[in-house]
Motif scaffolding. Structure first.
Motif, mmCIF file in Angstrom:
data_model
loop_
_atom_site.group_PDB
_atom_site.id
_atom_site.type_symbol
_atom_site.label_atom_id
_atom_site.label_comp_id
_atom_site.label_asym_id
_atom_site.label_seq_id
_atom_site.Cartn_x
_atom_site.Cartn_y
_atom_site.Cartn_z
ATOM 1 N N UNK A 96 0.826 -1.214 0.000
ATOM 2 C CA UNK A 96 0.000 0.000 0.000
ATOM 3 C C UNK A 96 0.853 1.254 0.000
ATOM 4 N N UNK A 97 1.843 1.311 0.834
ATOM 5 C CA UNK A 97 2.575 2.568 0.949
ATOM 6 C C UNK A 97 4.033 2.264 1.202
ATOM 7 N N UNK A 98 4.804 2.300 0.139
ATOM 8 C CA UNK A 98 6.191 1.889 0.345
ATOM 9 C C UNK A 98 7.145 3.067 0.410
ATOM 10 N N UNK A 99 6.607 4.271 0.635
ATOM 11 C CA UNK A 99 7.554 5.384 0.704
ATOM 12 C C UNK A 99 8.055 5.623 2.106
ATOM 13 N N UNK A 100 7.463 4.996 3.071
ATOM 14 C CA UNK A 100 7.842 5.294 4.442
ATOM 15 C C UNK A 100 9.041 4.453 4.841
ATOM 16 N N UNK A 101 10.084 5.130 5.166
ATOM 17 C CA UNK A 101 11.377 4.475 5.409
ATOM 18 C C UNK A 101 11.301 3.419 6.497
ATOM 19 N N UNK A 102 10.749 3.806 7.623
ATOM 20 C CA UNK A 102 10.754 2.860 8.742
ATOM 21 C C UNK A 102 9.907 1.644 8.434
ATOM 22 N N UNK A 103 8.791 1.887 7.715
ATOM 23 C CA UNK A 103 7.938 0.757 7.381
ATOM 24 C C UNK A 103 8.726 -0.229 6.529
ATOM 25 N N UNK A 104 9.450 0.321 5.565
ATOM 26 C CA UNK A 104 10.232 -0.543 4.683
ATOM 27 C C UNK A 104 11.238 -1.348 5.494
ATOM 28 N N UNK A 139 16.349 -1.139 -4.118
ATOM 29 C CA UNK A 139 16.583 -0.283 -5.267
ATOM 30 C C UNK A 139 16.084 1.127 -5.049
ATOM 31 N N UNK A 140 15.232 1.298 -4.057
ATOM 32 C CA UNK A 140 14.625 2.606 -3.870
ATOM 33 C C UNK A 140 15.682 3.664 -3.673
ATOM 34 N N UNK A 141 15.445 4.786 -4.285
ATOM 35 C CA UNK A 141 16.314 5.935 -4.099
ATOM 36 C C UNK A 141 16.468 6.325 -2.666
ATOM 37 N N UNK A 142 15.335 6.361 -2.002
ATOM 38 C CA UNK A 142 15.327 7.010 -0.690
ATOM 39 C C UNK A 142 15.720 6.072 0.435
ATOM 40 N N UNK A 143 16.056 4.830 0.108
ATOM 41 C CA UNK A 143 16.468 3.940 1.196
ATOM 42 C C UNK A 143 17.803 4.389 1.732
ATOM 43 N N UNK A 144 17.917 4.423 3.030
ATOM 44 C CA UNK A 144 19.219 4.815 3.554
ATOM 45 C C UNK A 144 20.062 3.575 3.826
#
Lengths: 161, 733
Positions: free
Chosen positions: B333-341, B384-389
Motif C-alpha cells: 500500500x505505501x512503500x515510501x515510508x522508510x521505517x515501514x520498509x 533499489x529505492x532511491x530514498x532507502x538509507x
C-alpha cells in the motif's frame, strides 16, 4: 516580571524598546531579530501567546503596530494583555486618537508614559487618570523650562548687543 | 550600590507623595532580588504599605510583598500571620466596590488589583491550612461572580483558578475551578483555550479524574488550527492516557495523524509511539497500531522505535505469521515510508516462509497468496529505492541472504541481486554483498545454519540497554535486528569435551558472544577490509566472518582475537564490537559454534616420535591429503606456556593453495597463532609449511591440552576442508 517591551511595525521597523532585564547590545539585536521573525509571521487567528526560549511572549496587534511583552513562565498572560491595552489606552488619551505617526514623531513622550506605567518590569499605576496627570505635570515643567531658557537667551542677546 | 542605597529607598517607602512611594516599592523589589539579605529590613515598611488606600501604592506594595515572600521564608511567615485577613478584606472591598470610573476596566474595578491580590493570597495560602481557610469564601465569590465575557474578567478567573489549585485542598473549590477551566476550553477565543490547556496540565497532577471528564474537548483541541493550542493539547492528552482509555485515544490520534500538518506530524508520531509502547494491552494491538503509524508517518518515526517494534514482534511467536502478512500488505500500500520498509524487510527476511505458507493464520485475517518471488520482489524494491538509507539497504541485503536459504528456488536470483552491490561505494554494502555472495557460492552447507531464525530477543534487556546505551548510531540500530546477546548467563563451555558436544546454538539463556569467546578461535588469516574496529570484540567478529568467507584473505598476520580473559568480556564493548560495520554477529556465531560442536573427530593415530626431550612430538592429524605434526617445547620460567611447532605436509599429488589452519581450544586454554610460513603447500610432502602456536594452560597439571583443528585449502581450484580433534597431547603440557 516583564523582561522587555517591544513595539514593532508590520514592516519590521522597531518603534520602541524598553529592557527591564540585562541584555547586552548584541543580545538585544539578536532578540529583536528573532522575535520579529517569530511574531510577524503568525497568522491572524492564532492565539496571542508564543513560547520563546523558556519565556512567554504576549503580543497584540493594534493597526499596524505589534506590542510585545516578554514575561516569565508563571505570569498571567491574560493580565499582560490587559497591561498592553492599558498602555495603548493611555497613549490614546494623551495623544488623542493615537496613530503610529504620533509615536514616530513623539517617541520620547511614549517612553515617558511607559515609564510611568511600568517600572522595573512591574505595573506601577492602574489608573489612566493619574498617569495623564503626571505626564501633564511633566509637560508643564518642560514648558516652564523652555520659557526660562528663552528669557535667559533674551537677556544674553540684549546684553551682548 | 544596592546596599548603599537600600536605607534611602526604605526611607522613601514612607514618603508623603504616593508617586514616590510606589516607585520606591518597585525599586525595593529590585534591591531585594539583588541582595536577598536585605529582605528583613523591608518587611515592616511593606506591612504598612498593604494598608494603603491609593491603588497605585497598594498594587506596588502587594508586588513587593509577593516577591519578599518568595525570597525570604521569615517574611512569608510574618505576612501569613499578620496580613492574611487584612488582604482578604481588601479583596472583598475591591470585589464589592461600586462603580469607580478612574479604575474601571470592562466593568470591573481595577482588575489589576484583583489579580495581584489573588496572587499574593496564593503565595500565602500555599502549604498553610489556616490561611487557605480564610480565603475560601472570597475565592468562591470571585470565581462565581466575575463576569467572563471580557478579557479582564477572564484574567481574574484565570488567576483565581490558579490560586485555588495551589492552596490547600478544598473539594468544593476544586470542582468549581475545574468547571471554570472546562468553560474556558469551549470558549471560542484562542487565548482562553490556550490558557485553559496550560492550567489543566498543571491540574492533572492534582486531580486527574476531573480532567478526564473533559477528554473529548481536549481531543478536539488537538485538531485545532492554532499550532500552540495543538501542541498544548497533545501534551495534555499524553498525560491523560491510562490503560482504560488508551485504545480510543490512540485511534483518534492516529486518525488525526493522517490529516495533520507536516511540522506537527513529528511531535504527534513521537507521542503516539510512546503512548502505544507504554500502555498497549496486548501485542497484537501494539503491532497493529505501530503498523498504522508506520504507514502514515514512517518517515518521522525514530530508529529506536523501529527497533523496539522489532523486539516486540520477535517476542510474539504466535503473531509472526500475522505480522509478516500485515507488513506485506502495508508495504504494497505505501512503500515510501522508510521505517515501514525497514521493519517489513526485516520481517520478510526472518519469517518469509510463514508468509508464503500462510502459517499461523488468525481468524481475523484474509488469506494472502504470496509467491516466493513476490517476497523477493519486496526486498529487491527496498534495495533499489532511491530514498532507502544505509540501514535499510544493509538490512535488505541480509534479508536477501535469509530468503535465499528459506527459498532455495530463488537463490540464483537473489545472488544476482546481491552481486550488483559488489562494487558499491559504501563500504558497508560492498562488504556485505561480497561476503554474502561468497556464502551463497561456496558455503551453501553452512548457509542454512547461518540464517536460522533469530531467537526471542529479550525485551527487558533491550529496554535496559536502550536506556543506558550511549551510541545511537545507525550501526548500533543494526544490533537489534541482527540479534542482541543476552545478559551474562552461565557460560556454556562448548568445548567441554567431557560432556556432550551439542551446544544449543539458540540457547535462549545463552550469551552468544560469551559462548563465542569461550571458543578460542584463532584463524590464521587475518581480517580483511573489515579491520576498522580496533576493539578486540570487533576483531572477534571479523575473524568469525573470515571463517565464512575464506576467499577474502589478506596477508595480515593472524591475530589472536580471543586472547581476552574468557569471562571478563564486558557486554557493552561486546555490543560495540557488534556495532562495528560487520554483519552476521550472533546468528553466525551460534551456528559456527554448532559447526565446531559437530566436528567429526576423526581418529588420530597417535604417533609418538619420542625424540623430543620431555614432550614427544605427535602426529596431530593425518588424512589422505595432509599430515600435521606437532612438536613441543616449553619456554623457561612458565610452566603453563607451551610452544608448539606445527608442520604441515601435503601428501597428495596436487599443490595446495590458500592454505589456512584454524584451531579452537577450550576455555581454560589460551591459544596464540603465529603466521604461517606460507599459504601454499606444494605436493609430495617434501616441502612443508610451518606455523608456531603458543598455548597457555591455566589448568596446567589438572587438565591436559586438547584442540580442535580445521584446515581449509584449495586443491585444483576446488575448496577442501579438513577437520579434526587432537586429544593425544603429551601429559604435562
Amino acid at each position: 516580571m516583564i523582561h522587555f517591551v517591544l513595539l514593532v511595525s508590520r514592516q519590521g521597523k522597531v518603534r520602541l524598546t524598553k529592557w527591564y532585564s540585562p541584555y547586552s547590545q548584541k543580545e538585544r539585536t539578536k532578540v529583536i531579530r528573532e522575535l520579529t521573525g517569530l511574531i510577524l509571521t503568525r497568522g491572524l487567528k492564532l492565539c496571542n501567546f508564543v513560547e520563546w526560549r523558556g519565556y512567554k511572549v504576549v503580543y497584540k496587534r493594534y493597526a499596524s503596530l505589534y506590542f510585545c511583552m516578554c514575561i516569565d513562565q508563571d505570569d498571567n498572560e491574560l493580565e499582560v494583555l490587559e497591561i498592553i491595552h492599558h498602555y495603548v489606552e493611555t497613549l490614546d488619551r494623551y495623544f488623542g486618537s493615537v496613530c503610529e505617526l504620533d509615536l514616530i514623531f513623539n517617541f520620547h513622550k511614549a517612553y515617558y508614559i511607559l515609564d510611568e506605567l511600568l517600572l522595573a518590569g512591574e505595573l506601577q499605576e492602574p489608573s489612566k487618570k493619574i498617569v495623564a496627570r503626571l505626564i501633564a505635570g511633566q509637560d508643564s515643567l518642560v514648558e516652564a523650562a523652555k520659557e526660562e531658557a528663552n528669557s535667559i537667551s533674551n537677556i544674553i542677546a540684549q546684553a551682548t548687543k | 550600590m544596592a546596599r548603599d542605597l537600600a536605607p534611602e529607598v526604605e526611607r522613601l517607602l514612607q514618603f508623603r507623595d504616593p508617586n514616590i512611594r510606589k516607585k520606591a516599592a518597585l525599586c525595593s523589589i529590585r534591591i531585594i532580588k539583588k541582595v536577598p539579605d536585605l529582605a528583613e529590613n523591608f518587611i515592616n515598611p511593606t506591612a504598612s504599605l498593604l494598608k494603603e488606600k491609593h491603588h497605585g501604592v497598594l498594587i506596588t506594595g502587594i508586588q513587593l510583598c509577593t516577591d519578599l515572600c518568595k525570597i525570604s521564608p521569615e517574611a512569608l511567615e510574618h505576612f501569613r500571620k499578620k496580613c492574611t485577613e487584612g488582604l482578604v478584606k481588601t479583596l472583598k472591598d475591591v470585589v464589592n466596590s461600586p462603580y469607580a470610573p478612574e479604575y474601571d476596566i470592562a466593568g470591573i474595578t481595577d482588575p489589576f488589583l484583583h489579580i495581584r491580590l489573588l496572587r499574593l493570597l496564593r503565595v500565602l495560602g500555599q502549604g498553610d491550612a489556616y490561611a487557605s481557610d480564610c480565603m475560601n469564601d472570597i475565592l468562591a465569590q470571585v470565581a462565581t461572580k466575575t463576569e467572563s465575557n471580557k478579557n479582564a474578567g477572564n484574567a481574574i478567573l484565570y488567576e483565581c483558578v490558579e490560586t485555588i489549585m495551589s492552596i490547600e485542598d478544598n473539594g468544593g473549590l476544586r470542582v468549581l475551578a475545574i468547571n471554570i477551566l472546562g468553560r474556558f476550553l469551549s470558549n471560542r477565543d484562542n487565548n482562553i483555550r490556550y490558557v485553559a490547556l496550560n492550567m489543566l496540565t498543571k491540574a492533572i497532577i492534582v486531580d486527574a479524574q476531573a480532567v478526564q471528564r473533559h477528554r473529548t474537548t481536549i481531543l478536539e483541541c488537538v485538531k485545532d488550527s492554532d499550532a500552540s493550542i495543538r501542541k498544548r493539547a497533545l501534551e495534555l492528552v499524553y498525560l491523560l492516557v491510562n490503560e482504560t482509555n488508551v485504545k480510543p485515544l490512540t485511534k483518534e490520534l492516529i486518525d488525526y495523524l493522517e490529516v495533520s500538518e507536516q511540522d506537527f506530524k513529528g511531535d504527534l508520531t513521537a507521542k503516539i509511539c510512546s503512548i502505544v509502547e507504554k500502555f498497549s494491552p496486548d501485542k497484537i494491538w501494539y503491532i497493529d497500531q505501530m503498523l498504522k503509524v508506520l504507514s502514515q508517518a514512517g518517515n518521522f518515526v525514530k530508529g529506536e522505535v523501529c527497533n523496539a517494534l522489532i523486539v516486540v514482534i520477535s517476542n510474539a511467536p504466535d503473531l509472526h505469521g500475522y505480522t509478516v502478512r500485515a507488513l506485506y500488505r502495508a508495504f504494497q500500500a505505501s512503500s515510501e515510508q522508510e521505517s515501514l520498509v525497514r521493519v517489513a524487510v526485516w520481517c520478510i527476511g526472518e519469517y518469509g516462509d510463514l508468509l508464503i505458507n500462510n502459517t499461523g493464520m488468525l481468524n481475523i485475517e484474509d488469506p494472502l497468496m504470496v509467491t516466493e518471488s513476490e517476497a523477493v520482489d519486496v526486498v529487491e524494491t527496498a534495495m533499489k529505492r532511491h530514498s532507502s538509507d544505509l540501514t535499510t539497504k544493509s538490512m535488505a541485503l541480509i534479508a536477501l541472504l535469509k530468503l535465499s536459504s528459506r527459498f532455495p528456488s530463488c537463490s540464483e536470483r537473489i545472488r544476482e541481486i546481491i552481486i550488483q552491490h559488489k562494487g558499491n561505494f559504501v563500504l558497508e554494502l560492498q562488504q556485505r554483498s561480497i561476503e554474502f555472495n561468497s556464502i551463497l557460492e561456496k558455503h551453501k552447507d553452512i548457509r542454512s545454519a547461518l540464517v536460522e531464525r533469530i531467537p526471542v530477543l529479550d525485551e527487558a534487556t533491550f529496554s535496559g540497554r536502550k536506556a543506558s546505551s550511549v551510541s545511537a548510531s545507525p550501526a548500533s540500530s543494526l544490533k537489534v535486528p541482527n540479534g542482541t546477546a543476552k545478559p551474562a548467563s552461565p557460560l556454556v563451555d562448548l568445548l567441554d569435551l567431557s560432556s556432550d558436544d551439542t551446544p544449543a546454538p539458540s540457547s535462549s539463556t545463552g550469551d552468544f558472544l560469551q559462548d563465542l569467546l569461550g571458543v578460542d578461535l584463532a584463524p590464521s588469516s587475518g581480517p580483511s577490509s573489515t579491520n576498522q574496529a580496533t576493539k578486540t570484540g570487533a576483531d572477534a567478529l571479523l575473524d568469525l566472518l573470515s571463517i565464512g568467507s575464506a576467499s577474502v584473505q589478506s596477508s595480515s598476520p593472524g591475530i589472536d582475537i580471543f586472547s581476552l580473559g574468557q569471562d571478563k568480556f564486558p557486554p557493552v564493548t561486546t555490543f560495540d564490537g557488534l556495532a562495528s560495520p560487520s554483519s552476521l554477529p550472533a546468528p553466525v556465531a551460534a551456528p559456527i559454534l554448532d559447526l565446531l560442536g559437530g566436528l567429526i573427530s576423526s581418529p588420530l593415530p597417535p604417533e609418538n616420535n619420542g625424540t623430543s626431550p620431555a614432550y614427544p612430538s605427535i602426529v596431530a592429524f593425518e588424512s589422505s591429503n595432509l599430515r600435521i605434526n606437532f612438536s613441543f617445547s616449553k619456554p623457561p620460567g612458565n610452566p603453563q606456556a607451551t610452544e608448539i611447532q606445527a608442520t604441515f605436509s601435503n601428501l597428495s599429488q596436487n599443490d595446495y593453495a590458500d592454505f589456512i589452519f584454524q584451531a579452537a581450544v577450550p576455555k581454560f586454554l589460551q591459544l596464540h597463532l603465529e603466521p604461517a610460513s606460507s599459504n601454499s603447500l606444494p605436493a609430495g610432502g617434501k616441502e612443508t609449511v610451518k606455523q608456531t602456536l603458543r598455548v597457555t594452560n591455566s589448568q596446567h597439571g589438572k587438565k591436559s591440552l586438547v584442540m580442535r583443528i580445521r584446515i581449509a585449502y584449495k586443491m585444483n581450484g576446488k575448496d577442501m576442508l579438513e577437520e579434526g580433534q587432537i586429544n593425544r597431547f603429551p601429559h604435562g603440557l
